[in-house]
Design an enzyme around this catalytic site. Structure first.
Site, PDB file in Angstrom:
ATOM      1  CG  HIS A   1      -1.174  -9.711   0.956  1.00 33.49           C
ATOM      2  ND1 HIS A   1      -1.433  -8.734   0.014  1.00 33.49           N
ATOM      3  CD2 HIS A   1      -0.098 -10.379   0.478  1.00 33.49           C
ATOM      4  CE1 HIS A   1      -0.558  -8.822  -0.960  1.00 33.49           C
ATOM      5  NE2 HIS A   1       0.273  -9.809  -0.713  1.00 33.49           N
TER       6      HIS A   1
ATOM      7  CG  ASN B   1      -2.027  -5.510   2.175  1.00 29.17           C
ATOM      8  OD1 ASN B   1      -1.389  -6.564   2.243  1.00 29.17           O
ATOM      9  ND2 ASN B   1      -3.065  -5.353   1.367  1.00 29.17           N
TER      10      ASN B   1
ATOM     11  CD  GLU C   1      -5.141  -8.164  -0.620  1.00 24.90           C
ATOM     12  OE1 GLU C   1      -4.308  -7.931   0.265  1.00 24.90           O
ATOM     13  OE2 GLU C   1      -5.033  -7.723  -1.778  1.00 24.90           O
TER      14      GLU C   1
ATOM     15  CG  ASP D   1      -0.764 -16.511  -4.005  1.00 26.73           C
ATOM     16  OD1 ASP D   1       0.194 -17.050  -4.571  1.00 26.73           O
ATOM     17  OD2 ASP D   1      -0.647 -15.499  -3.296  1.00 26.73           O
TER      18      ASP D   1
HETATM   19  C1  GLP Z   1       2.142 -11.126  -3.682  1.00 25.36           C
HETATM   20  C2  GLP Z   1       1.921 -12.597  -3.365  1.00 25.36           C
HETATM   21  C3  GLP Z   1       2.327 -12.923  -1.954  1.00 25.36           C
HETATM   22  C4  GLP Z   1       3.683 -12.344  -1.663  1.00 25.36           C
HETATM   23  C5  GLP Z   1       3.605 -10.849  -1.722  1.00 25.36           C
HETATM   24  C6  GLP Z   1       4.905 -10.154  -1.377  1.00 25.36           C
HETATM   25  O1  GLP Z   1       1.031 -10.354  -3.490  1.00 25.36           O
HETATM   26  N1  GLP Z   1       0.579 -13.030  -3.572  1.00 25.36           N
HETATM   27  O2  GLP Z   1       2.304 -14.323  -1.771  1.00 25.36           O
HETATM   28  O3  GLP Z   1       4.138 -12.750  -0.405  1.00 25.36           O
HETATM   29  O4  GLP Z   1       3.232 -10.494  -3.045  1.00 25.36           O
HETATM   30  O5  GLP Z   1       5.697 -10.035  -2.497  1.00 25.36           O
HETATM   31  P1  GLP Z   1       7.205  -9.620  -2.502  1.00 25.36           P
HETATM   32  O6  GLP Z   1       7.976 -10.806  -2.037  1.00 25.36           O
HETATM   33  O7  GLP Z   1       7.499  -9.310  -3.929  1.00 25.36           O
HETATM   34  O8  GLP Z   1       7.348  -8.455  -1.609  1.00 25.36           O
END
Ligand code: GLP
Length: 241
Positions: A138, A136, A143, A67
């Site tokens: 995702h 959440n 989402e 992404d």
């Molecule tokens: C972001 C990214 C995701 C990632 C998520 C969790 O929103 N788009 O790909 O998995 O955060 O992040 P973290 O690893 O910092 O908890």
């Protein structure tokens, strides 16, 4: 699904890096799907060490990232392209032209989504997809919603994600409101999936995702249908399983 429980973040990072290293050693021209966020930083550090120690060669590897924020240039320190360059690509012998992240600054969002989806198809699909897990549920930026969206698309980020990610920005206002993300089908078509989770804050959503109903309200729950998922988590994140 295989579950690997490690003591802490370092253990999670090293175990996931081993799985990715095995992939790269066994297939030098692997297509790796990569993720951003705080979870993969330790994994990338280990991969860099593997390269520096002479155990890993990325010269034949291609990467596609999950992404990218819409509206951020590659030079913007909060963009995922910048993150990948600084956390991984700049420290290993991958060819820059073989690293792919959705282009956050295109005018025509639809065209960019089609281009990205076609690119992954032309590469022959993803051999191994690394995933983090949003608070959440995702994955990428898919989402929670009324339906799973199959292909790469542009999404409106939820308040919960904007809140969770504002820690990387000076103010919540600076968090982009939209992002490009691989779709659920794009992710599920990866031949192997490695999800990394760390910290007690993820414990509830990990349980929901892997042991609750499969529902677009918890996008990661669809991973229950994939036949080669490796869930690598520390004790805190896996404490409710
Ligand atoms: C972001 C990214 C995701 C990632 C998520 C969790 O929103 N788009 O790909 O998995 O955060 O992040 P973290 O690893 O910092 O908890």
């Amino acid at each position: 699904m295989k579950i690997y429980k490690t003591r802490d973040y370092d253990g999670m990072s090293s175990k996931a890096a081993m799985i990715i290293s095995a992939q790269v050693i066994l297939k030098g021209n692997s297509v790796l799907g990569l993720a951003t966020g705080s979870s993969p930083i330790g994994v990338y550090r280990r991969l860099i060490e593997g390269y520096a120690g002479g155990d890993l060669d990325f010269s034949g590897v291609t990467t596609v990232n999950l992404d990218e924020y819409r509206g951020l240039t590659p030079e913007n320190e909060q963009s995922y392209r910048y993150f990948m360059n600084t956390q991984l690509f700049g420290h290993i012998n991958i060819k820059p032209e073989n690293t792919h992240v959705p282009n956050g600054i295109v005018q025509d969002a639809e065209l960019e989504c089609t281009r990205y989806e076609d690119l992954i198809r032309k590469l022959g699909g993803i051999d191994l997809q690394l995933l983090g897990l949003g608070n959440n549920g995702h994955i990428g930026f898919n989402e929670p919603g009324a339906a799973f969206i199959p292909d790469t698309h542009c999404v409106d980020l939820t308040e919960s994600t904007i809140n969770a990610n504002k820690r990387f920005f000076e103010t919540a206002d600076q968090v982009p409101r939209q992002a490009f993300t691989m779709g659920i089908k794009t992710i599920l078509q990866a031949r192997r999936i490695v999800m990394i989770v760390s910290g007690e804050g993820k414990a509830g959503i990990v349980k929901e995702a892997f042991f609750g109903p499969i529902t677009p309200n918890v996008p990661a729950s669809i991973l229950q249908l994939h036949n080669d998922v490796h869930l690598v988590g520390d004790e805190a994140a896996l404490s409710l399983l």
